[in-house]
Motif scaffolding. Structure first.
Motif, mmCIF file in Angstrom:
data_model
loop_
_atom_site.group_PDB
_atom_site.id
_atom_site.type_symbol
_atom_site.label_atom_id
_atom_site.label_comp_id
_atom_site.label_asym_id
_atom_site.label_seq_id
_atom_site.Cartn_x
_atom_site.Cartn_y
_atom_site.Cartn_z
ATOM 1 N N ALA A 67 0.831 -1.205 0.000
ATOM 2 C CA ALA A 67 0.000 0.000 0.000
ATOM 3 C C ALA A 67 0.865 1.254 0.000
ATOM 4 C CB ALA A 67 -0.938 -0.002 1.205
ATOM 5 N N ALA A 70 2.693 1.542 -3.396
ATOM 6 C CA ALA A 70 1.755 2.041 -4.405
ATOM 7 C C ALA A 70 1.597 3.557 -4.279
ATOM 8 C CB ALA A 70 0.409 1.349 -4.252
ATOM 9 N N TYR A 71 1.562 4.041 -3.046
ATOM 10 C CA TYR A 71 1.476 5.481 -2.794
ATOM 11 C C TYR A 71 2.680 6.206 -3.405
ATOM 12 C CZ TYR A 71 1.241 9.797 0.041
ATOM 13 O OH TYR A 71 1.200 11.094 0.488
ATOM 14 N N ASN A 90 -2.066 0.760 -11.271
ATOM 15 C CA ASN A 90 -3.285 -0.023 -11.507
ATOM 16 C C ASN A 90 -3.120 -1.470 -11.058
ATOM 17 O OD1 ASN A 90 -4.796 2.075 -12.594
ATOM 18 N ND2 ASN A 90 -4.102 1.697 -14.681
ATOM 19 N N ILE A 93 -3.096 -1.581 -7.212
ATOM 20 C CA ILE A 93 -4.453 -1.429 -6.692
ATOM 21 C C ILE A 93 -5.255 -2.699 -6.949
ATOM 22 C CG2 ILE A 93 -6.590 -0.114 -6.863
ATOM 23 C CD1 ILE A 93 -4.303 1.370 -5.441
ATOM 24 N N ASP A 94 -5.051 -3.319 -8.104
ATOM 25 C CA ASP A 94 -5.707 -4.605 -8.390
ATOM 26 C C ASP A 94 -5.415 -5.607 -7.279
ATOM 27 O OD1 ASP A 94 -6.847 -3.840 -10.792
ATOM 28 O OD2 ASP A 94 -5.247 -4.669 -12.041
ATOM 29 N N PRO A 129 -3.851 4.619 -0.637
ATOM 30 C CA PRO A 129 -3.563 4.595 -2.071
ATOM 31 C C PRO A 129 -4.814 4.410 -2.920
ATOM 32 C CG PRO A 129 -2.869 2.533 -1.064
ATOM 33 C CD PRO A 129 -3.233 3.469 0.057
ATOM 34 N N MET A 130 -5.828 3.750 -2.370
ATOM 35 C CA MET A 130 -7.070 3.572 -3.134
ATOM 36 C C MET A 130 -7.723 4.921 -3.421
ATOM 37 S SD MET A 130 -8.856 0.202 -1.451
ATOM 38 C CE MET A 130 -8.031 -1.397 -1.438
ATOM 39 N N ALA A 133 -5.593 6.785 -5.907
ATOM 40 C CA ALA A 133 -5.727 6.204 -7.250
ATOM 41 C C ALA A 133 -7.079 6.549 -7.857
ATOM 42 C CB ALA A 133 -5.545 4.692 -7.183
ATOM 43 N N TYR A 134 -8.092 6.651 -7.033
ATOM 44 C CA TYR A 134 -9.431 7.042 -7.500
ATOM 45 C C TYR A 134 -9.358 8.375 -8.248
ATOM 46 C CZ TYR A 134 -14.386 8.404 -7.220
ATOM 47 O OH TYR A 134 -15.674 8.813 -7.508
ATOM 48 N N ILE A 146 -13.272 0.961 -6.889
ATOM 49 C CA ILE A 146 -12.440 1.462 -5.797
ATOM 50 C C ILE A 146 -13.309 1.974 -4.661
ATOM 51 C CG2 ILE A 146 -10.807 3.273 -5.134
ATOM 52 C CD1 ILE A 146 -9.585 3.013 -7.954
#
Length: 464
Positions: A67, A70-71, A90, A93-94, A129-130, A133-134, A146
């Motif tokens: 997480a 990804a950030y 992507n 997040i997947d 991160p979700m 990413a949104y 998400i």
């Protein structure tokens, strides 16, 4: 080459430093760090995650796992616009979307009690991160996917909470590391999901937990993130009154309830009571009540780089110049021990975001953005020089940092990849330096971070 010999710990030793000739070198170092993260990347049918060393189960936490990494990629994509990083985001997040329900068996291995109930190390931080990413997504179906995951994670976090007299709690402590941070992230999610009920739940939990503070000799408030289990109090940002006070200030801003502000001020009173004068300024001990010599951590977790956030926010809210002086005094104290350039008992051969120079860079940039004072920019540059000087690099340009994560084991070296413990966070603060130098600074803040998000050159000239 044995890089551990290059990074040996000794009190008073100067860190290796390198001063760049242009801001581009900060970006180059961050890109080199990404190469090392690529080597740690594991690709699966569910997406990607990153693996350190002999790790058995995937670590998807924000503190040390996927997480947080990804950030970093979200920040790297924002700084460069390179679509290959968007692809990695992507895929990361997947993986989080596919595996978050297994978090209890996939969380980080941590010596901190009940880390899975925490903020940085807990389930709720996967929403960080979700949510970021949104904001990058244009496809409605993906955005809805998400959002549904953020809602489901939030429901689970609330579902695992305990209840006392109608109030929810997790670890039953207001500390930033535990319930305080969880409540702040719930407030962030409330805004994201446009759900005021979540803010009410979070504010009620903070109000309940705020009653658990103990009165100090001066009438201040002591919040113990360890709930008395260790026989001492850690008073700084992650486990003590500094972080609890910050949480109270944020909820004062959210709700307007003066009880939160009044208790935050009492947290400052306790910190003043236990502060220790230095050659210049003052410092707050790592532990109070421990049967050991007084020790001063200087990083973000237990030192000025974290506790300074509380004083910065307290001054923002109250406009009382005494708190601006407290902030200055903390960093005067830090410099009295030779930091950021020299090692000390609480600033060892670890330059990560949690404990070392990376956290300093982030803090000094924030203070510079907020005040326009050149002191903070120079300290940010000095600390970034350490990150560039202490980095190692392979022949193919992959950059990494050999570090001793544990203060009491300074000869045990690893190369962690996470945001708070390793490569991703260090590279992230180098990105901050690059953006600052290029006058393109924009950095969306975590809930524990009070600083400005943008650099405005005209405004900075006015401040100066």
């Amino acid at each position: 080459m044995d890089h551990s010999k290059k990074h040996i710990f000794k009190i008073g030793r100067k860190y290796i430093q390198y001063h760049p000739t242009s801001g581009r070198e900060y970006l180059d170092a961050a890109l080199g760090a990404e190469k090392t993260l690529e080597q740690k990347c594991i690709r699966t049918e569910k997406g990607v995650y990153w693996k350190d060393g002999l790790q058995v189960q995937p670590d998807i936490s924000f503190y040390s796992g996927s997480a947080g990494i990804a950030y970093f990629y979200i920040k790297l994509y924002a700084a460069t616009g390179d679509e290959k990083y968007k692809t990695i985001i992507n895929e990361a997040i997947d993986y989080l979307l596919a595996t978050w329900q297994d978090f209890e068996v996939a969380r980080m291995s941590s010596p901190v009690p009940e880390a899975g109930k925490g903020f940085y190390t807990g389930l709720i931080a996967l929403t960080i991160p979700m949510i970021e990413a949104y904001g990058l997504e244009t496809e409605e179906e993906r955005r809805n996917e998400i959002k549904r995951a953020v809602r489901a994670i939030t429901d689970q976090v609330i579902g695992i909470a305990k209840e006392e007299q109608g109030h929810l709690y997790w670890r039953k402590t207001l500390s930033m590391f535990y319930d305080g941070g969880v409540s702040l992230q719930l407030a962030q999610i409330a805004e994201f999901l446009e759900d005021e009920k979540l803010l009410e739940i979070a504010a009620d939990s903070v109000s309940f937990l705020s009653e658990l503070g103990r009165q100090s000799a001066s009438g201040g408030l002591i919040y113990d993130g360890y709930n008395g289990e260790n026989g001492y109090v850690a008073p700084n940002f992650e486990f003590g009154s500094a972080g609890a006070g910050y949480v109270l200030l944020r909820f004062y801003e959210f709700t307007g309830k003066k009880e939160f502000l009044e208790k935050a001020i009492l947290c400052a009173r306790f910190l003043d009571e236990i502060s220790v004068a230095q050659e210049k300024g003052k410092l707050i001990p790592y532990r109070v009540g421990a049967d050991e010599p007084v020790l001063f951590y200087l990083g973000a977790c237990h030192g000025p780089a974290g506790t300074g956030k509380f004083y910065y926010k307290l001054y923002q809210v109250t406009k009382d110049p005494a708190y601006a002086k407290d902030l200055q005094d903390l960093f005067d104290g830090l410099e009295s021990l030779g930091a950021p350039e020299k090692m000390s008992a609480g600033l060892w051969n670890c330059v990560n975001y949690c404990c070392g120079a990376s956290g300093h860079v982030h803090t000094y940039i924030g203070l510079y953005l907020g005040t326009g004072e050149e002191r903070w920019k120079k300290l940010a540059e000095q600390s970034a020089d350490i990150l560039l000087g202490e980095m190692d690099q392979t022949e193919d340009g992959a950059v990494y940092w050999t570090t001793a994560l544990d203060r009491i084991a300074p000869n045990v070296y690893t190369i962690p990849g996470g945001y708070y413990d390793g490569i991703a966070g260090i590279a992230g603060t180098l990105l901050e330096m690059y953006l600052l130098e290029e006058k393109q600074f924009h950095w969306s803040r975590l809930v524990d971070d009070p600083y400005k998000e943008t650099y405005n050159e005209k405004e900075e000239r006015t401040n100066e």
